[in-house]
Design an enzyme around this catalytic site. Structure first.
Site, PDB file in Angstrom:
ATOM      1  CG  ASN A  51      -1.765   1.146   1.368  1.00 50.92           C
ATOM      2  OD1 ASN A  51      -1.858   1.932   0.516  1.00 50.92           O
ATOM      3  ND2 ASN A  51      -2.453   0.952   2.328  1.00 50.92           N
ATOM      4  NE  ARG A  92      -6.274   1.130   0.332  1.00 50.03           N
ATOM      5  CZ  ARG A  92      -6.263   2.226   0.864  1.00 50.03           C
ATOM      6  NH1 ARG A  92      -5.123   2.925   1.323  1.00 50.03           N
ATOM      7  NH2 ARG A  92      -7.422   2.892   1.195  1.00 50.03           N
ATOM      8  CG  HIS A 106     -13.487   3.022   3.788  1.00 44.94           C
ATOM      9  ND1 HIS A 106     -14.062   3.962   4.608  1.00 44.94           N
ATOM     10  CD2 HIS A 106     -11.954   3.368   4.216  1.00 44.94           C
ATOM     11  CE1 HIS A 106     -13.183   4.732   5.199  1.00 44.94           C
ATOM     12  NE2 HIS A 106     -11.873   4.451   4.944  1.00 44.94           N
ATOM     13  NE  ARG A 116     -10.190  12.058   5.376  1.00 45.23           N
ATOM     14  CZ  ARG A 116     -10.225  10.629   4.750  1.00 45.23           C
ATOM     15  NH1 ARG A 116     -11.233  10.357   3.979  1.00 45.23           N
ATOM     16  NH2 ARG A 116      -9.288  10.163   5.232  1.00 45.23           N
ATOM     17  CD  GLU A 135      -8.693  -1.414   4.887  1.00 46.15           C
ATOM     18  OE1 GLU A 135      -8.965  -0.853   3.877  1.00 46.15           O
ATOM     19  OE2 GLU A 135      -8.704  -0.888   6.000  1.00 46.15           O
TER      20      GLU A 135
END
Ligand code: AMP
Length: 394
Positions: free
Chosen positions: A10, A87, A176, A237, A381
């Site tokens: 990733n 990823r 996600h 965020r 993940e």
């Protein structure tokens, strides 16, 4: 056939997270992080057999970091590495599933870069370095957005002029996806239900957070949109705000786009509301000590999350369960209980003891007896990326 090994990578612009996943082992034989790449402080950290180690790799770029990693990976895999799963954040409308990397797939990822200007170019850097270093190894791109490509048009279109969608790809994509897919599949297994005919609401709550409605193994709606800023309150965020906020700030405060962007992505969310931290654990402690900003941030986070789950229920005909995952979803009984308290109209209620028990990797049902199922399911993940990599290798 012996259990296969997949290296999951990733890449960020100056970092590489990695994990070696073995099909048959729950724990990763090797995992770690290369960070501050491209600077004099570049460093590689890894964990193997329960031990931790680090190596300074001054001025290393992605390729040099991966070259340092290669012998470690081969050692941990006993020389049997079967593939690499990368990823990739954004697959646009081009990728509805993981894809084996070839020149055309790489070129398409590059054309999607305007939709993820920070993330896709970083992933491409890692892909190019890994292809040079491991030219004979099958490599696969696994996209965060691919799982959501099953959303119906009424869920993914914005009410904007059609040309913006047709000519510029302005629509909701969602993110996600690997996590929502993994935990809903695990949830169905835990509940003893066939995944292909089950209905779930998932709350993935970490530094980035999103909800998802999953029906018969397919995403039908999700709270993130064109970018990962839409939807829930997150660490830094804002999630949803009035779309006129940009023009309001520009006209009244003279702010430019860059400043507004930075504020919405980096100074908002839990951090902005609390005025102290983006970290839920810190906020829970501060709330206990009477910090009003921390208490407010948690209230807004949970209320907005409850609202989002309620709106996602429009995509379901039946509810087999709500699933909490991610650092906050897996570890915060407080957030779970405050959120579920907003969803009484869905008939939801928690068992306090079960809710308190499911932390630090403990999975299980937490609903009160006689109420709809609520599960805590730790996400993984890396394992999902490895599974999708293996599936696309056939
Ligand atoms: P992630 O991005 O999935 O690693 O999640 C990070 C978030 O999980 C941060 O806000 C952490 O504060 C939060 N988190 C981790 N452990 C706990 C905990 N025990 N209680 C509350 N929040 C936690």
């Amino acid at each position: 056939m012996p259990a296969r090994n997949i290296l999951v990578i990733n890449c960020g612009s100056s970092s590489i997270k990695f994990a070696l996943v073995n099909e048959a082992q729950e724990h990763f034989p090797l995992s770690g992080l290369a960070e501050r790449l491209g600077s004099a402080d570049a460093v590689l950290h890894w964990q193997r057999d329960g031990g931790k180690d680090s190596l300074a790799i001054p001025n290393a770029d992605h390729r040099i970091a991966l070259a340092h990693l290669l012998p470690m990976v081969q050692g941990a895999a006993d020389g049997h590495l079967h593939g690499i799963g990368h990823r990739v954040v954004h697959g646009g409308e081009s990728f509805t599933r993981a894809r084996r990397l070839d020149d055309q797939v790489i070129a398409t990822i590059a054309t999607i870069a305007p939709l993820a200007p920070l993330h896709n170019p970083a992933a491409l850097q890692g892909i190019e370095a890994a292809l040079k270093l491991f030219p004979t190894l099958p490599q696969v791109a696994v996209f965060d957005t691919a799982f959501h490509q099953s959303m119906p048009e009424h869920a993914y279109r914005y009410a904007l002029p059609e040309a913006l969608y047709r000519e510029h790809g302005v629509r909701r994509y969602g993110f996600h996806g690997t996590s929502h897919h993994y935990v809903s599949h695990r949830g169905a297994q835990m509940a003893g239900l066939p995944y292909a005919s089950s209905s779930w609401l998932v709350a993935h709550l970490g530094n980035g957070s999103s909800t998802c409605a999953i029906v018969n193994g397919e995403s039908r709606d999700t709270s993130m949109g064109l970018t990962p800023l839409e939807g829930l309150v997150m660490g830094t965020r804002s999630g949803d705000v009035d779309p006129n906020l940009h023009s309001h700030l520009a006209r009244n405060l003279g702010w430019n786009l860059e400043k507004i962007d930075h504020m919405l992505n980096n100074d908002s969310g839990l951090l902005g509301l609390s005025g102290m931290s983006n970290d839920m654990r810190t906020l829970e402690q501060a709330r206990e000590q009477g910090h009003p900003g921390a208490a407010l941030a948690i209230e807004v986070f949970c209320y907005r999350l409850g609202k989002s789950l309620a709106s996602m229920s429009c995509a379901l005909e039946r509810l087999d369960g709500v699933i909490f995952t991610g650092g906050i979803g897996e570890n915060s009984p407080l957030v779970r209980s405050k959120t579920i308290a907003h969803l009484k109209l869905l008939g939801l209620a928690l068992d306090d003891a079960q809710n308190a028990r499911c932390v630090r990797g403990v999975a299980g049902p937490i609903e009160a007896a006689g109420h709809p199922r609520v599960l805590v399911v730790p996400t993984n993940e890396e394992r999902q990326i490895a599974l999708e990599t293996l599936a696309s290798l056939g």
